[in-house]
Design an enzyme around this catalytic site. Sequence first.
Site, short mmCIF file in Angstrom:
data_model
loop_
_atom_site.label_atom_id
_atom_site.label_comp_id
_atom_site.label_asym_id
_atom_site.label_seq_id
_atom_site.Cartn_x
_atom_site.Cartn_y
_atom_site.Cartn_z
N HIS A 67 -20.81 2.82 90.22
CA HIS A 67 -19.96 1.87 91.43
C HIS A 67 -19.41 1.17 91.52
CE1 HIS A 67 -23.87 2.99 93.69
NE2 HIS A 67 -22.53 1.60 94.26
N ASP B 162 -23.25 8.26 87.88
CA ASP B 162 -23.60 6.71 88.42
C ASP B 162 -24.15 5.72 87.94
OD1 ASP B 162 -22.32 4.97 90.32
OD2 ASP B 162 -24.49 4.94 91.81
N SER C 21 -28.01 -1.91 95.02
CA SER C 21 -27.59 -0.41 93.75
C SER C 21 -27.48 -1.28 92.42
CB SER C 21 -25.56 -0.20 94.49
OG SER C 21 -25.57 -0.20 95.61
#
Length: 832
Positions: free
Chosen positions: A90, A120, A193
């Site tokens: 993402h 992911d 992230s």
Amino acid sequence: MGNWNTYKKKGFFALLSAFLLVSLLGPAPSYAAEANTEVPKVIEKTSPSVVAIIGKPSDSDKSLEKNRFNLAHGTGVIVESNGVIVTNAHVVKGMRNIVVVTSNGTTYNGRATNIDEESDLALVKIDATGLSPATFASSSDIKVGETVAAIGTPISFALRNSVTVGIVSGLDRSVSSQYQLIQTDAAINPGNSGGALINMKGEVIGINTMKYAEIGVENLGFAIPVDTVKYVLKHFQLYGKVKRPYLGLELEESWEAVVGLPSSTGLRVAYVDPDSPAASAGIQQDDFFVSIGTSKVKTLVDYNEAIKHYLPGEKVDIAIQSGSSPVTKSVTLGEVKQQETKWKQDAEGTYLDADRGKTKIGDSHFGWSMKYPAGLVKGRQSDDGDAVSFIDAKGEFSLSISIESKLSDELSPTALLNRLASDNEDNYSGTSSATILERQYVKRDSNPFGKIVSRSGDRGYVQTRGYLHQGKLYKVQLFVTKEHYNNNFKQNSYNDLLDSFKLSFNEKDGSLRDISVFSNGNTTYTNEYGLSFALPSSWQQGGYTGGSSFFNDDYTQAIHVRATSASSGDTLAAWAERQTKQFEALYAPKYRTVDEPKEITLAGVPALQVGYADTLGNKWNAGYSLFFIKDKYKYEVEVSYPRDDKGKELDELLETLTSTIKVDKDSMDQELGYIQDLDELMDPDRTITYKNEKYKYAVHVPENWTSANSYDNKDQANKIFSFTGGDLTIGADTKSSYEDAIKKEEAAQKKSHDNDSEYVYTSSDVTLFDDIKAKKFDISYDKAKVPYKETVYIFVRNQITYHVSLSIDEAVRTEANENRLIKAFESLTFLK
């Protein structure tokens, strides 16, 4: 919308909003100094393996205005010394012009080479050597309660390689993920992230992916376990993608599993694809999964963790509970189809700042330009470009430029100043009047202007300048907050920006950015099915049920677009033939023409072009329908225009349309499912019942007939049920007598005949519905622009006078259409 925030909105302002939310969550827990003496050494060892990633956000995020400050960022972990970096999918999906910055500040251009959204995880490649790859731990060594550190780029890119410390709060968590996750209380914020979660040996135990962000909730973050990371990396290396087995079924968790309780019933089979491996093995709906190989499965995460140990083509034993019987099925696994990764780069090249080298900004169409400070951010702009706004990246000021046409250059300085003062007060004063601090007409040899400076209560200060040029008023307004306006240094910079405004645009100046959106060319449209095509900019878009419509400026030409799912076994030829037969059924033969299908290519696939023409008796409409099937969807593009329209303009329109039609799977709405083509189900003879309780009748009309209020429960006195070229109208009157209704109708018919002798009618007495006396009027008007026939019945039932009309144009007077109209009338019944 749930609370799991994976930070997919990664632009500058989205991050600012996320920062405001996260700042309310409170600080991370403190740890005793003696427990953290090893942390600095571990970070010193591991930090060189962690990089910061920045780029332009995905074009699909329509909420973000495109400018140099709309950037997305995240973190990555070096896995190979030659520049292979793992991060979250993402973070880099759709990211353009990727830039990677290592811990020592070295900058590299990068590209996403592999993306796997299910896990992911993604890979980014930079051209480098001698990097420090991370060391990965073993998942079996991870313990709940052990000290861990998260390294990443939280909130701002300026905070790259920040460190937070916590513990492993839990293992085998199943939250918003296909696979199990590690839970940690180490602070994980937007931008973390893709970064590393490390143990005190300096080993990576997971890749940070998300946190739970809600006021009142603290220190609840999650990371992808190292065994899942290794699994994905291995597949990337061997196959370039994750090869996932395909069973062809949908599984449903028990209520206990959904709320987090231990499940005793396991996974129920909710659906089985008829052509799938599961169906071939005999797995049926309502069976329950017990195990896959040696792995027990009671949740969807259990299922995904178990199935990832197998490859497509392998056989696996699946234990199920079918009714009351335990059964083991041997299944040969298929493969899940996946989209390919596309590396995106702006037309400007690899620069992160698309405006690099641009020191001026302006509009080539309206002919203005000015300085372009680095902190100036373009905001909203009108469709034609006659109004545009800017803001300062630091929030100190805003600037707007607007152009009004149809004004006279002879407007006096007094009139100009009064106009500017009035506009200034309307726009900024709010509920209180603005105080004018300065008003003057500034004389210059070129481009004199009116100037108004005013104070707007406590909001701030506004300077408005107005320039008259070639019948237009160019209005430039600068709003500055109160605390910044009184800073003399800043005032000088604001005035310098305003003084740079010029009524000219030098197209040869490479440092000048053109923001003109005015176009006499083509505009490209894209719908949720990934279909795109170009039309002249003068066309406008409308809408209709099941698709989109586009019209030229006088609405004589139109394009209708429709997308539906392709049914199993359907073919392009069969589909086009069905649509052709439906068209032919609408019109009598002499009122329509249909060409033989022409084979063409659209969007890279075979297509059929079917030309047609139709008329109701006056003017002929013409056009053609384009049919093609791609990626499980059927696309029909219908072009219509007057048959007399011919020439270069129409030829260019058709060429532009057909040459620009494309289908991009990446542009499709990811939530799209199966869209049934209703034409496949349509039965023109299927009827629906309408009841009018107040006027005591019921009637059965074809389901595909329409009327504004035909099928609702409103008992209206007049109901019109219409179809192409005809209608059935039922009127009911409780006040007029049978005799009065006949006299009124005869007078109307006689007047129409007297006005035009070609209008012919006859009247007769008939009996309806076995026992009802009625007056019948037969009307024909063959010389009308649209020739038609009409039958009118007047009768009384239950003390209600009914006036029923059956009308049908000659152009659609086929045997089938006329029979449906008559059958609908004969279905009329009366309620007690």
